[in-house]
Scaffold this motif. Structure first.
Motif, PDB file in Angstrom:
ATOM      1  N   ASN A 211       0.848  -1.223  -0.074  1.00 46.85           N
ATOM      2  CA  ASN A 211       0.206   0.129  -0.086  1.00 46.85           C
ATOM      3  C   ASN A 211       0.963   1.276  -0.007  1.00 46.85           C
ATOM      4  OD1 ASN A 211      -2.020   1.829   0.070  1.00 46.85           O
ATOM      5  ND2 ASN A 211      -2.723   1.453   2.255  1.00 46.85           N
ATOM      6  N   GLY A 212       1.435   1.517  -1.162  1.00 45.27           N
ATOM      7  CA  GLY A 212       2.398   2.528  -1.365  1.00 45.27           C
ATOM      8  C   GLY A 212       3.601   2.388  -0.724  1.00 45.27           C
ATOM      9  N   ALA A 218      10.275   4.353  12.884  1.00 47.11           N
ATOM     10  CA  ALA A 218       9.891   5.454  14.049  1.00 47.11           C
ATOM     11  C   ALA A 218       8.287   5.802  14.086  1.00 47.11           C
ATOM     12  CB  ALA A 218      10.812   6.508  13.901  1.00 47.11           C
ATOM     13  N   SER A 219       7.673   5.380  13.021  1.00 53.06           N
ATOM     14  CA  SER A 219       6.214   5.786  13.170  1.00 53.06           C
ATOM     15  C   SER A 219       5.506   4.764  13.231  1.00 53.06           C
ATOM     16  CB  SER A 219       6.122   6.617  11.552  1.00 53.06           C
ATOM     17  OG  SER A 219       6.184   5.595  10.564  1.00 53.06           O
ATOM     18  N   LEU A 220       5.891   3.515  13.301  1.00 54.00           N
ATOM     19  CA  LEU A 220       5.091   2.304  13.408  1.00 54.00           C
ATOM     20  C   LEU A 220       4.476   2.189  14.842  1.00 54.00           C
ATOM     21  CD1 LEU A 220       7.290  -0.142  11.701  1.00 54.00           C
ATOM     22  CD2 LEU A 220       5.392   1.194  10.726  1.00 54.00           C
ATOM     23  N   ALA A 221       3.080   2.233  14.943  1.00 52.85           N
ATOM     24  CA  ALA A 221       2.404   2.535  16.148  1.00 52.85           C
ATOM     25  C   ALA A 221       2.953   1.078  16.937  1.00 52.85           C
ATOM     26  CB  ALA A 221       0.723   2.211  15.878  1.00 52.85           C
ATOM     27  N   ALA A 222       2.960  -0.135  16.487  1.00 57.61           N
ATOM     28  CA  ALA A 222       3.568  -1.031  17.159  1.00 57.61           C
ATOM     29  C   ALA A 222       4.731  -0.945  18.085  1.00 57.61           C
ATOM     30  CB  ALA A 222       3.298  -2.487  16.427  1.00 57.61           C
ATOM     31  N   LEU A 223       5.494  -0.422  17.496  1.00 52.63           N
ATOM     32  CA  LEU A 223       6.948   0.045  18.044  1.00 52.63           C
ATOM     33  C   LEU A 223       6.923   1.078  19.191  1.00 52.63           C
ATOM     34  CD1 LEU A 223       9.284  -0.723  15.020  1.00 52.63           C
ATOM     35  CD2 LEU A 223       8.612  -2.294  16.840  1.00 52.63           C
ATOM     36  N   GLN A 224       5.907   2.262  18.948  1.00 50.11           N
ATOM     37  CA  GLN A 224       5.824   3.177  19.629  1.00 50.11           C
ATOM     38  C   GLN A 224       5.468   3.078  21.135  1.00 50.11           C
ATOM     39  OE1 GLN A 224       3.345   5.674  17.341  1.00 50.11           O
ATOM     40  NE2 GLN A 224       4.934   6.714  16.124  1.00 50.11           N
ATOM     41  N   VAL A 245       7.319  -8.484   6.107  1.00 47.22           N
ATOM     42  CA  VAL A 245       6.969  -7.657   7.237  1.00 47.22           C
ATOM     43  C   VAL A 245       8.216  -7.731   8.177  1.00 47.22           C
ATOM     44  CG1 VAL A 245       4.550  -8.449   7.153  1.00 47.22           C
ATOM     45  CG2 VAL A 245       6.282  -9.886   8.310  1.00 47.22           C
ATOM     46  N   TYR A 246       7.896  -6.749   9.297  1.00 46.81           N
ATOM     47  CA  TYR A 246       8.927  -6.797  10.320  1.00 46.81           C
ATOM     48  C   TYR A 246       8.561  -7.874  11.125  1.00 46.81           C
ATOM     49  CZ  TYR A 246      10.099  -1.706   9.475  1.00 46.81           C
ATOM     50  OH  TYR A 246      10.668  -0.662   9.157  1.00 46.81           O
ATOM     51  N   SER A 247       9.829  -8.674  11.667  1.00 48.15           N
ATOM     52  CA  SER A 247       9.546  -9.458  12.622  1.00 48.15           C
ATOM     53  C   SER A 247      10.065  -9.200  14.055  1.00 48.15           C
ATOM     54  CB  SER A 247      10.556 -10.947  12.090  1.00 48.15           C
ATOM     55  OG  SER A 247      10.249 -11.385  10.770  1.00 48.15           O
ATOM     56  N   TYR A 260       3.394  -0.988   6.486  1.00 48.07           N
ATOM     57  CA  TYR A 260       2.599   0.283   5.967  1.00 48.07           C
ATOM     58  C   TYR A 260       1.765   0.995   6.835  1.00 48.07           C
ATOM     59  CZ  TYR A 260       4.214  -2.009   1.661  1.00 48.07           C
ATOM     60  OH  TYR A 260       4.925  -2.641   0.822  1.00 48.07           O
ATOM     61  N   SER A 261       1.027   0.203   7.717  1.00 47.47           N
ATOM     62  CA  SER A 261       0.089   0.467   8.811  1.00 47.47           C
ATOM     63  C   SER A 261       0.813   0.572  10.153  1.00 47.47           C
ATOM     64  CB  SER A 261      -1.141  -0.389   8.741  1.00 47.47           C
ATOM     65  OG  SER A 261      -0.791  -1.466   9.108  1.00 47.47           O
ATOM     66  N   GLY A 262       1.932   0.134  10.278  1.00 46.93           N
ATOM     67  CA  GLY A 262       2.371  -0.078  11.778  1.00 46.93           C
ATOM     68  C   GLY A 262       1.574  -1.037  12.734  1.00 46.93           C
ATOM     69  N   GLU A 263       0.504  -1.714  12.064  1.00 46.89           N
ATOM     70  CA  GLU A 263      -0.206  -2.707  12.827  1.00 46.89           C
ATOM     71  C   GLU A 263       0.425  -3.971  13.271  1.00 46.89           C
ATOM     72  OE1 GLU A 263      -4.557  -5.014  12.076  1.00 46.89           O
ATOM     73  OE2 GLU A 263      -3.502  -3.884  10.703  1.00 46.89           O
TER      74      GLU A 263
END
Length: 739
Positions: A211-212, A218-224, A245-247, A260-263
Motif C-alpha cells: 500500500n504505497g 519510527a512511526s510504526l504504532a506497534a513499536l511506539q 513484514v517486520y519480525s 505500511y500501517s504499523g499494525e
C-alpha cells in the motif's frame, strides 16, 4: 559414609570440575565486559520506535536491531553490498564500536559446554555438574554436623590450617556452586531430552497487500508502545519485497508488524516452560544479570583452592591414621580398645593406652568402634575411647557402634570403661560418650569404671585416668601421652607489663612480635606483620624449653593488631608460666595458633556481657578493643587488690571513654567489701535480666571454680525469666573459656 562419598566424588571428578570451574569463571566476565561498554536506558525511558528512528538517521540499510541480554544495542546493516554490525548508543543512534563476538570466549564456551568433545563431552559436563551438586550437598551436611547443627552453620568455623580454610571457603562459595550445579544439570537434561523444552512463540505468517511506500520504523504504532527493555530483536523487511513484514521478538513472545500501517498483525506469547528455560539459562550464564555472573565467577574461582585444600585435608587425615604395634587379633586379646574419632586425634591417646597395656603384660586388640565384634573369646576388658561430633553425634569411626551393640549379648565376665573426649565450650560436651555408657549399662554390660571425660585433649587428665584404670586392673599403668608437635612460629617478646607483686600473684601482660629478620619483604610490602592469622579469643600454644607438651593461653589480641598478646599468671612450679615470667624483651618463644571460634562475640548489635577473673580478662579486653561498632558491652571482672593487680586498667578506662565499653563492674577480694565477681552479678540481677531479654550473649573466661560460681549465680538471676544457663548454651548465647 558421607565423608567417603564426598572425598571419592571429588577425587574422581577433580579434573573435570576444575575445567568447568575455571571456564565458568572466565565466561562470567563476558556479560560484565559487554555491560561496561554499553549504554543502557532505564525502563520507560525509550521506546523501540524512538530507537529505530535514531538509528535510521545514521544507517541507511538496517537489517536488524538486537538488544543483547546485557542491554547493549547491536545494529546489523548493509553498506556497499557489505554486511556490518555495530554496537550503538541508544541515546544517539551513533556507533560506539564495531561489534564482533570474541573468538576466545566462543572457544571457552565450547570447552565449558562440551569439553570440545561434542555430544560425549556434553554428557561428561552434565555428569560433572551432578558430582558438583553431590559435593555441595554432602559438604554442607558435613559442615552442619561439624558446627553442631544447622542453626550454627553460619557460626565461626572450628579447626585450623587447611581444614578451616576449606570449610570457610566452601561455606562462602556454596550458594553460587549450588546454583551453578542445579542450573547446569537442568541445561544438560534439556540437551539430552530428559526434560521437555519450552516451545518458542511461532505466530502465523501474515499475508499483506502493498500500500504505497513503507512507513519509517519510527512511526510504526506497534513499536511506539513497546518499551526498549522488552525488546530482543527487530528484523526489518527484506528490501524490494513489498509483501515482507517486520519480525519482532520480545521478552514475552513474538509477532509480525505491517510496514505500511504499523499494525501488529499477529502475536503469540512464549509458553511457560520457555519462560522458565530462559530464566534458568540467565541464572547459569549471568547474561542479563552481569553482577550475578561475577558472583558465580568468584564462586567458581574458589573451586581450585578447594581442590588444593581438600587434598591437603584428605592427606593429613590419611597420614594421621593409627600405626599400632603388637596389635593382637580380636579372638586372642584379653583387652579390647575401641576408638571413636572424627579427625584421628583420639587415636593418638588410644595408641598410648595400647602400648602401656601391652607393656604391662596384656594382650591388646585396638580397632574402630564400628568394628565391634559379636563376641570376644578371651576379652575381660572393653575400653572405649570416643570423641563427640557436632551436636552430640557419633564420630565417623563410631557411627554404627550403637546399632551393632544392640545385636550383641554381653559376656558376664567382660567389664567396660568409657573415656570421652570433647570441648566444654560446646553444649553437648561428651554427649556421645554418655550415650555409649548408657547403652552398655542398658544392655547388661558390667562397668569397670564410671564414665570420665577429657576436656581439650588434656594429657594430665588422661594420665590421671590411666592411674585409676591401672588400679582397677591391678597393675601399674603410666599413660604419658605426647601429642605430635605442631609446626611453630618464632616470636620475640616486644613488651611486658607486670602486676600483682604485692598480692603474691605475679601476673604479666606479654606482647610478642615476629622478629625483624623473619618479617619477609613481601609481607612488609602488603602491610602484614608476619604473624599467623588469629582473632582475640583464639588460643596460642607455647612450648617451654625442654618440653614436648605445649601450654595453651587465650589471646587478648588479633593478628591485625600487629602483635600477639597474652596475660599470664606465674604459678608455683609452673614450667611454662615460670619460663614466660623470666622472659625479657628480646627473648624468643616457639608458638602455634589453635583457633577457638566458639569463644567470641556473635555478629550483630545484641548486648554482650563479659565475665572473668584474674588473667581471664585477657581475651575479654581483646573483644572490647575490637568493638569498633560500639555495641553495648558490659564487663564484670574480679581481682585481688586494685592497687596491685587491676589488669588492663588504663585500657579499660580508655574504652569507657570512647564507648567501646558500656559499663565496668569490678570486684576485689582482698580490700574494701572483699567481694567476688558473682556478688556483682547478683547485685545487678535486674539489669542482667533486661540484657538477656534483649538477646544478650554471655562470655565467661577464667578459673573453673569461678565459672561454676558464676553459673550458679546466673541461674538464680534468670529464674524469674524461666531460663537458665543451659538454655542460653543451647541458643549459643553462653560460652566459656575456663581452665
Amino acid at each position: 559414609m558421607l565423608r567417603k562419598l564426598h572425598s571419592l566424588s571429588a577425587l574422581l571428578a577433580a579434573l573435570f570440575i576444575l575445567t568447568l570451574a575455571v571456564t565458568g569463571a572466565v565466561l562470567s566476565i563476558e556479560p560484565a565486559m559487554e555491560r561496561a561498554g554499553a549504554q543502557v536506558p532505564a525502563a520507560g525511558q525509550l521506546s523501540v520506535a524512538e530507537l529505530a528512528g535514531r538509528i535510521g538517521r545514521h544507517y541507511a540499510d538496517v537489517e536488524q536491531i538486537e538488544r543483547r541480554p546485557s542491554g547493549a544495542i547491536v545494529v546489523y546493516y548493509r553498506q556497499s553490498d557489505q554486511s556490518g554490525a555495530d554496537l550503538v548508543s541508544p541515546l544517539t543512534g551513533l556507533a560506539i564500536a564495531p561489534y564482533q563476538p570474541s573468538a576466545f570466549f566462543r572457544w571457552v564456551r565450547q570447552l565449558h559446554r562440551s569439553l570440545l568433545l561434542d555430544s560425549p563431552g556434553r554428557a561428561l559436563a552434565g555428569i560433572t555438574a551432578l558430582v558438583m551438586l553431590i559435593l555441595s550437598l554432602s559438604g554442607t551436611l558435613m559442615l552442619a554436623r561439624q558446627q553442631g547443627g544447622w542453626r550454627r552453620l553460619l557460626s565461626p568455623v572450628a579447626g585450623n590450617g587447611s581444614k578451616r580454610l576449606h570449610a570457610r571457603l566452601s561455606r562462602a562459595a556454596l550458594p553460587g556452586l549450588l546454583l551453578s550445579a542445579l542450573t547446569g544439570l537442568y541445561m544438560s537434561a534439556l540437551t539430552f531430552g530428559l526434560i521437555a523444552e519450552g516451545t518458542p512463540a511461532e505466530p502465523e505468517w501474515p499475508t499483506i497487500t502493498a500500500n504505497g511506500q513503507p512507513a519509517p520504523a519510527a512511526s510504526l504504532a506497534a513499536l511506539q508502545t513497546l518499551d526498549l527493555t522488552e525488546l530482543k530483536e527487530l528484523v526489518y523487511p527484506y528490501p524490494n519485497e513489498p509483501t515482507d513484514v517486520y519480525s519482532l521478538h520480545t521478552t514475552s513472545g513474538a509477532g509480525y508488524i505491517n510496514p505500511y500501517s504499523g499494525e501488529l498483525l499477529s502475536y503469540q506469547r512464549d509458553d511457560s516452560r520457555q519462560g522458565v528455560q530462559a530464566f534458568l539459562t540467565m541464572l547459569h550464564t549471568g547474561e542479563g544479570l552481569w553482577w550475578l555472573g561475577l558472583l558465580l565467577g568468584l564462586g567458581a574461582l574458589v573451586v581450585p583452592v578447594l581442590t588444593v585444600t581438600g587434598i591437603q585435608v584428605w592427606w593429613q587425615r590419611r597420614r594421621a591414621r593409627p600405626k599400632l604395634a603388637n596389635n593382637c587379633g580380636a579372638h586372642v586379646a584379653d583387652t579390647v580398645i575401641l576408638v571413636g574419632s572424627e579427625a584421628n586425634s583420639t587415636w593418638g591417646f588410644a595408641n598410648t593406652l595400647h602400648d602401656a597395656l601391652t607393656a604391662a603384660g596384656h594382650r591388646v586388640h585396638t580397632a574402630p568402634m564400628n568394628q565391634l565384634a559379636s563376641g570376644y573369646r578371651r576379652a575381660r576388658q572393653l575400653l572405649i575411647l570416643t570423641a563427640t561430633y557436632g551436636d552430640g553425634d557419633a564420630p565417623a569411626s563410631g557411627n554404627r557402634f550403637l546399632a551393632r551393640l544392640a545385636r550383641i549379648n554381653p559376656r558376664p565376665d567382660t567389664r567396660f570403661a568409657v573415656l570421652g573426649f570433647g570441648d566444654r565450650q560446646f553444649p553437648q560436651f561428651c554427649r556421645f560418650a554418655n550415650t555409649v555408657e548408657t547403652a552398655l549399662l542398658a544392655g547388661g554390660w558390667s562397668s569397670l569404671m564410671p564414665l570420665e571425660t577429657i576436656d581439650r585433649q588434656s594429657t594430665q587428665t588422661f594420665s590421671r585416668w590411666g592411674q585409676r584404670l591401672g588400679q582397677a586392673l591391678g597393675c601399674e599403668l603410666k599413660l604419658e601421652h605426647t601429642p605430635r608437635r605442631a609446626p611453630t612460629t618464632r616470636l620475640q617478646l616486644a613488651e611486658r607489663v607486670d602486676y600483682g607483686a604485692d598480692t603474691e600473684a605475679p601476673t604479666s601482660v606479654l606482647r610478642f612480635k615476629v622478629p625483624t629478620g623473619a618479617n619477609h619483604g613481601w609481607r612488609r610490602l602488603i602491610g602484614q606483620s608476619g604473624l599467623p592469622p588469629f582473632e582475640a579469643g583464639d588460643l596460642v600454644g607455647i612450648y617451654p624449653p625442654g618440653s614436648a607438651v605445649p601450654r595453651l593461653y587465650s589471646l587478648a589480641s588479633a593478628s591485625a593488631d600487629g602483635q600477639l598478646e597474652i596475660c599470664v599468671r606465674k604459678h608455683e612450679g609452673g614450667v611454662c608460666s615460670g619460663f614466660l615470667h623470666a622472659l625479657q624483651p628480646g627473648g624468643d618463644i616457639e608458638a602455634f595458633i589453635q583457633p577457638h571460634p566458639a569463644f567470641r562475640p556473635l555478629a550483630g548489635q545484641a548486648p554482650v556481657v563479659l565475665i572473668g577473673a584474674g588473667t581471664g580478662i585477657g581475651p575479654l579486653a581483646g573483644f572490647i578493643r575490637h568493638n569498633r561498632q560500639k555495641r553495648p558491652v558490659h564487663l564484670y571482672w574480679g581481682g585481688r587488690d586494685p592497687k596491685s593487680d587491676f589488669l588492663y586498667q588504663p585500657e579499660l578506662q580508655h574504652y569507657l571513654a570512647d564507648r567501646r565499653l558500656t559499663q565496668l563492674n569490678t570486684a576485689f577480694s582482698r580490700v574494701g567489701e572483699r567481694c567476688y565477681v558473682q556478688d556483682r552479678i547478683m547485685a545487678d540481677g535486674s539489669q542482667l535480666r533486661t540484657l538477656i531479654e534483649r538477646g544478650a550473649q554471655i562470655l565467661v573466661c577464667g578459673g573453673r571454680d569461678m565459672a561454676n560460681s558464676v553459673m550458679v549465680t546466673l541461674n538464680q538471676v534468670m529464674a524469674p525469666l524461666g531460663m537458665d544457663v543451659q538454655t542460653l548454651k543451647a541458643q549459643g548465647r553462653y560460652r566459656e573459656d575456663v581452665y
